[in-house]
Design a protein around this motif. Sequence first.
Motif, mmCIF file in Angstrom:
data_model
loop_
_atom_site.group_PDB
_atom_site.id
_atom_site.type_symbol
_atom_site.label_atom_id
_atom_site.label_comp_id
_atom_site.label_asym_id
_atom_site.label_seq_id
_atom_site.Cartn_x
_atom_site.Cartn_y
_atom_site.Cartn_z
ATOM 1 N N UNK A 425 0.921 -1.117 -0.033
ATOM 2 C CA UNK A 425 -0.119 0.131 0.221
ATOM 3 C C UNK A 425 0.998 0.972 0.051
ATOM 4 N N UNK A 426 0.398 2.072 -0.827
ATOM 5 C CA UNK A 426 1.154 3.515 -0.790
ATOM 6 C C UNK A 426 -0.005 4.357 -0.216
ATOM 7 N N UNK A 427 0.403 5.184 0.673
ATOM 8 C CA UNK A 427 -0.456 6.090 1.479
ATOM 9 C C UNK A 427 0.051 7.602 1.560
ATOM 10 N N UNK A 428 -0.961 8.381 1.523
ATOM 11 C CA UNK A 428 -0.559 9.813 1.864
ATOM 12 C C UNK A 428 -1.623 10.712 2.648
ATOM 13 N N UNK A 429 -1.298 11.603 3.233
ATOM 14 C CA UNK A 429 -2.345 12.275 4.045
ATOM 15 C C UNK A 429 -1.988 13.785 4.647
ATOM 16 N N UNK A 430 -2.946 14.553 4.723
ATOM 17 C CA UNK A 430 -2.685 15.783 5.121
ATOM 18 C C UNK A 430 -3.483 15.904 6.585
ATOM 19 N N UNK A 431 -2.876 16.321 7.655
ATOM 20 C CA UNK A 431 -3.567 16.536 8.960
ATOM 21 C C UNK A 431 -3.594 18.002 9.136
ATOM 22 N N UNK A 432 -4.559 18.445 9.828
ATOM 23 C CA UNK A 432 -4.679 20.009 10.145
ATOM 24 C C UNK A 432 -5.152 19.883 11.671
ATOM 25 N N UNK A 433 -4.319 20.592 12.627
ATOM 26 C CA UNK A 433 -4.595 20.568 13.960
ATOM 27 C C UNK A 433 -5.082 21.891 14.353
ATOM 28 N N UNK A 434 -6.277 22.176 15.082
ATOM 29 C CA UNK A 434 -6.676 23.414 15.647
ATOM 30 C C UNK A 434 -6.598 23.569 16.954
ATOM 31 N N UNK A 435 -6.050 24.492 17.963
ATOM 32 C CA UNK A 435 -6.333 24.559 19.059
ATOM 33 C C UNK A 435 -6.622 25.962 19.451
ATOM 34 N N UNK A 436 -7.884 26.024 20.333
ATOM 35 C CA UNK A 436 -8.298 27.517 20.565
ATOM 36 C C UNK A 436 -9.354 27.303 21.803
ATOM 37 N N UNK A 437 -8.943 28.098 22.796
ATOM 38 C CA UNK A 437 -9.591 28.026 23.931
ATOM 39 C C UNK A 437 -9.645 26.669 24.471
ATOM 40 N N UNK A 438 -10.824 26.118 24.826
ATOM 41 C CA UNK A 438 -10.748 24.604 25.100
ATOM 42 C C UNK A 438 -11.004 23.819 24.071
ATOM 43 N N UNK A 439 -10.941 23.944 22.890
ATOM 44 C CA UNK A 439 -11.008 23.007 21.852
ATOM 45 C C UNK A 439 -9.753 22.577 21.279
ATOM 46 N N UNK A 440 -9.726 21.227 20.824
ATOM 47 C CA UNK A 440 -8.770 20.802 20.214
ATOM 48 C C UNK A 440 -9.573 19.762 19.035
#
Length: 610
Positions: A425-440
């Motif tokens: 298997x070949x696999x690619x991914x793009x992850x986005x992480x948002x942190x603000x106040x009490x949210x992740x």
Amino acid sequence: MTLKKLFLTCCVLVCQCIFAQQLSVALDEVVISDAQLKNFSNSQSVLKLEDSVIQKNQPSLAALLNYNAVVYFKENGLGMVASPSFRGTTAAQTAVVWNGININSQTTGQTDFNTITSKDFSSISVRAGGGSVIYGSSAVGGTIHLNNDLDFSKHFSNQVNAQYGSFNTLGLHYGLDVSNGKYSLKVSLSNNSSDNDYAYPKSGFKNENGQFFNRSYNVAFGYKINLKNFLKFYSQIFDGERHFSLASPSDTKTKYKDFNTRHLLEWSCYQNHFVSKLKLAYLSEEYNYFGDISSDNFSFGKVKTVIAKYDFLYNLNEKTSVNALVDFTQNDGKGSDILHEKRQIGTAAILFRQLLTKKIQYELGVRKEATSNYKSPLLFSAGSSYAFSALYKIKLNFSRNFRIPTFNDLYWEGAGNPDLKPESSYQGEIGNVFKFRNFLITATIYHSEISDMIRWVPGNGGVFSPENTNKVSVYGLETIVNWKRKFGHSTYEFNGTYAYTNSKNKQLDKQLIYVPYHKITASLGYGFKKFTANYQHLFTGKVFTQSDNNPTKTVDMYNVSNIGADYDFGKTNVYKIGFRVMNLWDENYESVENRPLPGRNFNMYLTFNF
């Protein structure tokens, strides 16, 4: 020859630990065995389920992950075989890693998640995406990590948990956690059983021949030889029996017995610039299948596995690390339908990690296996993360992963195919992480191409045998949301996941069977002083049960909710009483065709910590 080369490499690296300069090193109080999960997973999504989450859920690992992670499960009835699909892959393409060791079955290639009790572990992590460079075969869709972390700070605690619920379901768990600073010991004993005779909605029938029981025994022991050297021993024994539920009352009653053991001895050496770990593991799996419980005749399978692994991490400086891994594995299997066979696998891998700036880091990895049974591809991984600000981070990862043929695939008498190639298997991914106040919030899009998928197909005379046939294309989106806020004595918490999965056989251009396009989980928690309450919801979309995606052959979507509450009567120790209502709205549902799951049912529990 492979074994000799690996042994020589181990000797050279071990000598580095023996003759290194004796410089002081600062160690954390908690010592973990699966260090790669922490050090080389920064470009991928890792969801860690803490002990508090584990305690709020039902005992089985399948139930815990079904309601708290993006992984989809199909179950042949409550307590029966539970098979995962992670990122649109098959059950054999999800690896289960126990304290750093891959424990997927050598006969089926997968792990039955209803044979693992989640309370036996201090932490459970879900690592999405390919991980074969570190964890080997089956780490294609993702990996599930079961860890017994040892704490060397001085402490002593006991926990007793007793549960009783509908269908005469009984659960007992005892845990001991103690350390005097020199040694650390964790012991847990679990027992789960059920008559499992719930009523089928509408039909009026009951779940016949569905009773089960299982026991597990776990020990994790660590000894601090000095500030730089630690000995650790992990042991797990699982003994279970399940009577397989009948699809119709006229079917013959069957049962299945499992007996699995896992033992791991580890010597860790910590120096100023490097960490050296030598691991020796012995795993065994054994099953007995009774096609008719009124008869003493049964089919069986046994595999014994020995693993020797050396792990050498060198820190060139505070920002750059190189990790070399070499291991040797021998599988010795036999069974009713498998000739006595042995398989030897030699592996070498190199991992590299560098922090370029406070905002940018990257990691690289390469792995190669050598064996006489199949030709292994060169595996690699490359990932990076960039923190634009305290609010937003982006992650990128690309990897090649694989799954090796199982003993059943290679050696099944009269049908096995010794010329099989590993799935790749070949696999690619793009992850986005948002942190603000009490949210992740984590949002990841991914795409993978799987080739040489192993399928059992009919051949001459209608006999099924395994072949490398399918090519599968998968793309999707995963979102994880966490929020927690405290106001005075009140605590509010929300956790949710969403997974969109498009996983198609490229030849047929059809969605793989038992892979839903949509899965959603959500949980709400509230706490006030010593009172806590929680609500869980699970939505699973429709799945196809035939490869041609016949619209009349599906399992319908379902919404299932659980609710629970407890109160702690203790002053200095925990004396907690609680209850749960599963399937609160009495949903009529199933995750496998013609295998209904229970309607509304109840559970009460007592927990004592002292």
